[in-house]
Design a protein around this motif. Sequence first.
Motif, short mmCIF file in Angstrom:
data_model
loop_
_atom_site.label_atom_id
_atom_site.label_comp_id
_atom_site.label_asym_id
_atom_site.label_seq_id
_atom_site.Cartn_x
_atom_site.Cartn_y
_atom_site.Cartn_z
N ARG A 206 0.83 -1.22 0.00
CA ARG A 206 0.00 0.00 0.00
C ARG A 206 0.86 1.26 0.00
N LYS A 207 2.02 1.18 0.62
CA LYS A 207 2.90 2.35 0.64
C LYS A 207 3.45 2.64 -0.75
N THR B 50 -4.95 2.59 4.77
CA THR B 50 -3.50 2.50 4.94
C THR B 50 -2.80 3.60 4.15
N CYS B 51 -3.22 3.81 2.91
CA CYS B 51 -2.65 4.90 2.10
C CYS B 51 -2.91 6.25 2.74
N TYR B 52 -4.10 6.42 3.28
CA TYR B 52 -4.44 7.66 3.99
C TYR B 52 -3.46 7.92 5.13
N LEU B 53 -3.17 6.88 5.91
CA LEU B 53 -2.23 7.05 7.02
C LEU B 53 -0.84 7.47 6.53
N PHE B 54 -0.37 6.83 5.46
CA PHE B 54 0.93 7.21 4.91
C PHE B 54 0.91 8.64 4.39
N GLU B 55 -0.17 9.04 3.76
CA GLU B 55 -0.29 10.41 3.25
C GLU B 55 -0.27 11.42 4.39
N GLN B 56 -0.90 11.08 5.51
CA GLN B 56 -0.96 11.99 6.66
C GLN B 56 0.38 12.09 7.38
N GLY B 57 1.16 11.04 7.33
CA GLY B 57 2.50 11.09 7.89
C GLY B 57 2.64 10.52 9.28
N LEU B 58 3.86 10.66 9.79
CA LEU B 58 4.24 10.03 11.05
C LEU B 58 3.38 10.47 12.23
N ASP B 59 3.08 11.75 12.33
CA ASP B 59 2.29 12.22 13.47
C ASP B 59 0.93 11.51 13.55
N LEU C 221 3.39 1.75 11.23
CA LEU C 221 4.54 2.47 11.75
C LEU C 221 5.85 1.79 11.33
N MET C 222 5.89 0.47 11.43
CA MET C 222 7.09 -0.26 11.03
C MET C 222 7.44 0.01 9.57
N VAL C 223 6.46 -0.10 8.69
CA VAL C 223 6.71 0.13 7.27
C VAL C 223 7.15 1.57 7.05
#
Length: 108
Positions: free
Chosen positions: A15-16, A25-34, A73-75
């Motif tokens: 997904r990343k 999952t893509c949404y989380l990566f787009e939003q970033g680490l915080d 988070l790991m990815v």
Amino acid sequence: MTDVLDELYQTVLNRKSEKKEGSYTCYLFEQGLDKILKKCGEECSEVIIAAKNKNNSETVLEISDLLYHLTVLMVNEGITPEDIKAELEKRSKKQGNLKKFHVVDKNT
């Protein structure tokens, strides 16, 4: 047989690299680490509450959510399942590592 956590890791990794519309999952990566860290914290709190309430079925659901968000988070941070397994293997070989706590004499 492939481990389900390894499969989850591979799905999140895919997904990343391959953006999929409508993917949480893509949404989380787009939003970033915080955002990823915020979700890990929220899920951890929900595990604690479910366990405190002695609701095993809810605790299983919340642990699953937490494991999913930790996998994201790991990815995101480039940590592999092998990294975690190696650390757990190293720790499993330790013995007698109970920390000593300072005892206070309240009578003095």
